[in-house]
Design a protein around this motif. Structure first.
Motif, short mmCIF file in Angstrom:
data_model
loop_
_atom_site.label_atom_id
_atom_site.label_comp_id
_atom_site.label_asym_id
_atom_site.label_seq_id
_atom_site.Cartn_x
_atom_site.Cartn_y
_atom_site.Cartn_z
N VAL A 100 37.97 41.93 42.34
CA VAL A 100 37.01 42.93 41.83
C VAL A 100 35.58 42.49 42.15
O VAL A 100 34.74 43.30 42.56
CB VAL A 100 37.19 43.15 40.31
N GLY A 122 46.99 34.87 38.08
CA GLY A 122 46.85 36.32 38.12
C GLY A 122 45.48 36.85 37.70
O GLY A 122 44.79 37.51 38.50
N ILE A 167 42.60 38.54 40.27
CA ILE A 167 42.15 39.93 40.05
C ILE A 167 40.64 39.97 39.85
O ILE A 167 39.95 40.82 40.42
CB ILE A 167 42.88 40.55 38.83
N SER A 168 40.13 39.02 39.08
CA SER A 168 38.68 38.94 38.84
C SER A 168 37.93 38.70 40.15
O SER A 168 36.89 39.34 40.41
CB SER A 168 38.36 37.81 37.85
#
Length: 843
Positions: free
Chosen positions: A417, A409, A413-414
């Protein structure tokens, strides 16, 4: 057409602007590092704790009673349908004959709440004992240890055969209270059940069926335990009346037998059954049962709270860190596309497709994003959780065998972005550029139309400004996107620093405020239930001795409140002074912000601020609290007082009689003339037999320190990350500024500007924008600090929400020093500009 030249050009773009490429990697890496590290630290801590509890089969609840656990109680516990497993054991508090150490000696508990052997072996007979591994420096294997007043222990002397770790005690510093010695346990010990002589057990450990395979830190687990615990309490309470009657009968028989023996000595023979027992001769407390879940264990509750506090930081800090990194990366990639404008026109004129031209930008942006995420995640999944968990485990008995886990997760997400901040932005900007004709791209981009800035309309100010000041003002507004990025970048870094230093300030000093300015007493001495006149006189004389500065008689009891929002039960300490005048010398009741003194009135109670917060109570509100027998009481809040640890409710005698019942003194607030006398006086108080146990404020101060000490190290790491971000942001934006205006700088150098003047010509803008960014960051950091400081503490504590001037000084100083240091780098870069090459280039 062959694309070899395109790939070569793409790799050259990286090597020719390596500084900018590395800056993007570092920006993305810092965001990923903080996000993944903070996101994983909490789950890693909970996984470590859960494995430890499962390994030792830690009980869900422990049951104790003031009359022990007899056969009826054992049957009640075992027959409850919700109970999966139950064990029964003994314990006795003892004092070392040769020093002041007080130990709680348990019987070995089998496979429920088991002990971990650290060295030596477990006791095999009634003469052997194993001590807590925390006492290894004071005792050794093979040593004999002797106890005074062994109680239900058969022996006074034992041989130490090993050192163990108890799964029920997670806090190294807070073992528990006792009614011997100075009132505080030094450690625990374990021996065989055969070493005890008692007709009843002292403790039962219980696990429930419906808690299996649940995370012990989850809300679901707490809810199920609370439900089953309530059912067990109800069933056990049914045994109280019979048990009470049994003990009354036993004491009556003992009285009759003793009275008959005394009469026989006088020559009068009488049947003991004929002797009438006076009511005032049989005074025994009503039986009660105490069921404690894991949450009541100080170490367990604080460990869970620690892991959740990291989650609060993980949900806020990396988000803003990523936002700053994304904004600066966005500016960097937009500038990169603008720099390649002529090359794009050339490639289009040669017939290359838009997709082929995009290879360079995709490679540049995507590789920077991926490398940044890999770099940040590599340290984020390992180093940061390692640092945080080590900091928290320093005060825990869990040891160093913690787990470092991986979860997809935070990584995904990193990466998302990072790609949005670089690849998506560069493709979007490239798309706008590719829509133009090659002929337009081969020409310099036409400059924007000149316009007057706001300052020019204020002629009284504009006319008095120097030439350099006018140029600086116009240039700041000429490059609006860079102006905003610089302000946002510096404001973000400053805000994070303000937050970090603010949290540090909020943690520091609250122990001193709590236990010097507010709670001035050193100990709370709890009175025994049955005190003879001789014991009371001895206590009264001791309280008048010169070592004691002040003592206040109070009614002290524990109430509880179940908080629905967190599914936890909070303990609330009730204090009712015998004398309001003397009480002020021990407890300084005041409002936190105004420091206004508060008075105990006949119409309402004073409650501590954190209790008011979690109950959403304010002045005039009515709150409901429950006593140990399950009875509810309603109180009207007349004021809210400053308090940083624990939940308290204060009232005078009249209010107590009105809301609860008859008033009687059962404790004393004692203040020493010197803090060094606390242990000595505590021992003397317990020795009178009028005092059952002593609660020291120094142990509570240590508890507050355990909340704040480990967190300080985490905050230091966050401040360090914020400082690193400030370096990368200011350097990158300054580098872009110089690269964009290389021809402008060359022109003014040709016009005769000295190197220092040229540097200040461009760097003056950076200084002004940095100052504006710092000021904006102050407001942002203030808000961020307030949000975190109200979310961060556990339910039992609150931190100082005030902000202090030095915080802003340090938070401004770091970006200011970085800006000044980078001025030297920029100066050397401007000195090395080749003016001829710069002026001949198409910009």
């Amino acid at each position: 057409m062959r694309k070899t030249i395109l790939w070569k050009d793409a790799f050259q773009a990286i090597t020719h602007s390596l500084g900018r490429y590395i800056a993007i990697i570092l920006l993305i890496g810092l965001g990923t590092f903080a996000f993944t590290g903070l996101k994983m630290a909490g789950p890693d801590m909970r996984a470590t704790g859960a494995d430890f509890f499962n390994k030792h089969n830690l009980a869900d609840v422990t049951v104790s009673s003031n009359y022990g656990i007899n056969s009826t109680d054992r049957m009640t516990i075992r027959n409850l349908p919700e109970v999966k497993q139950a064990s029964f054991g003994y314990f006795q508090d003892v004092k070392n004959k040769h020093n002041n150490d007080t130990l709680r000696v348990f019987s070995k508990s089998g496979d429920l709440s088991s002990y971990e052997l650290i060295s030596g072996h477990f006791p095999k007979n009634r003469n052997e004992i194993a001590l807590s591994y925390l006492l290894k420096k004071k005792y050794r294997i093979g040593q004999k240890i002797a106890f005074t007043k062994p109680g239900i222990l058969k022996n006074k002397t034992f041989k130490i055969v090993g050192f163990v770790k108890a799964s029920e005690f997670l806090d190294k510093n807070q073992i528990g209270q006792t009614n011997i010695g100075n009132g505080r346990l030094t450690g625990i010990a374990v021996t065989t059940p055969s070493a005890f002589a008692s007709p009843v057990y002292q403790v039962s450990r219980v696990t429930f069926k419906n808690t299996q395979n649940l995370s012990p830190f989850s809300v679901t687990y707490r809810n199920r335990v609370y439900h089953d615990q309530d059912k067990l309490q109800t069933d056990l309470n049914k045994n109280r009346a019979d048990k009470h009657q049994k003990y009354i009968t036993m004491y009556k028989n003992q009285y009759r037998k003793k009275a008959a023996e005394q009469m026989l000595k006088r020559g009068i023979s009488v049947d003991p059954a004929q002797i009438k027992v006076p009511k005032n001769k049989i005074k025994i407390a009503y039986p009660s049962y105490t069921i404690s879940g894991r949450e009541e264990s100080q170490g367990y509750a604080s460990y869970r709270a620690d892991s959740e506090r990291v989650e609060v930081l993980a949900n806020v800090f990396p988000g803003f860190l990523f936002a700053v990194a994304a904004f600066v990366s966005l500016t960097t990639m937009m500038r990169f596309v603008e720099e390649e404008r002529t090359n794009i026109g050339t490639l289009k004129a040669l017939g290359y497709s838009n997709g082929a031209i995009a290879i360079k930008f995709l490679l540049y942006s995507t590789s920077a994003a991926i490398l940044g995420v890999i770099l940040g995640a590599n340290f984020g999944y390992t180093s940061l959780p390692d640092l945080i968990i080590k900091a928290y485990l320093a005060s825990s008995t869990l040891g160093t065998g913690y787990e470092i886990n991986f979860a997809w997760g935070p990584l995904l997400i990193s990466l998302l972005v990072a790609l949005i901040s670089t690849t998506v932005i560069s493709i979007f900007t490239l798309h706008q550029t590719l829509r133009e004709q090659p002929s337009a791209l081969l020409l310099p981009k036409p400059p924007k139309n000149g316009s007057r800035i706001l300052l020019e309309h204020w002629s009284w100010l504009w006319n008095h400004m120097s030439f350099s000041a006018k140029v600086t003002a116009r240039n700041i507004f000429r490059y609006k996107s860079r102006m905003l990025m610089t302000i946002i970048g510096v404001a973000g870094c400053t805000g994070l620093l303000v937050m970090g230093f603010g949290i540090r300030d909020s943690l520091q000093g609250i122990g001193g405020i709590q236990y010097s300015d507010i709670q001035k007493n050193d100990i709370i001495a709890l009175r025994s239930s049955n005190v003879t006149k001789k014991e009371q006189n001895k206590l009264d004389n001791l309280l008048k001795e010169k070592d004691i500065k002040q003592s206040d008689a109070i009614q002290y009891q524990q109430l509880t409140k179940h908080i629905a929002s967190s599914d936890s039960t909070e303990n609330v300490m009730l204090m009712v002074p015998k004398s309001n005048k003397n009480f002020k010398k021990s407890i300084n009741l005041r409002e936190r912000q105004s420091k206004k003194k508060l008075q105990l009135t006949n119409n309402g109670v004073i409650i501590s601020e954190k209790l008011a917060n979690i109950l959403n109570a304010k002045k005039g509100s009515t709150i409901t609290l429950t006593n140990s027998h399950g009875k509810n009481y309603r109180f009207k809040v007349s004021a809210i007082c400053e308090m940083y640890l624990g939940h308290y409710i204060f009232m005078n005698q009249k209010e107590y009689r009105k809301t609860i019942g008859n008033y009687h003194v059962n404790a004393y607030l004692v203040t020493m003339r010197k803090r060094s006398l606390i242990n000595k006086v505590s021992r003397q108080l317990v020795k009178t037999a009028a005092i059952e146990t002593v609660v020291s404020n120094s142990s509570n101060k240590n508890l507050l320190g355990s909340f704040t000490g480990s967190l300080n190290e985490v905050i230091f790491i966050l401040i360090l990350i914020s400082g690193m971000l400030a370096i990368v942001v200011i350097y990158n934006l300054t580098n872009i500024n110089v690269a964009e205006r290389i021809r402008e700088l060359s022109t003014i150098k040709v016009l005769g500007f000295y190197d220092n003047e040229t540097t200040m010509y461009i760097y003056r803008e950076t200084i002004i924008l940095s100052i504006i960014g710092i000021i904006v960051g102050f407001g942002f950091g203030w808000w961020l600090h307030h949000f975190i400081i109200t979310s961060l503490p556990p339910d039992i504590a609150m931190f100082d929400p005030n902000m202090y001037p030095l915080n802003f000084v340090f938070s401004a100083l770091i970006p200011a020093v970085i800006t000044a240091a980078l001025a030297i780098v920029v100066h050397h870069k401007i000195k090395s500009i080749n003016m001829l090459d710069a002026l001949s280039s198409i910009d």
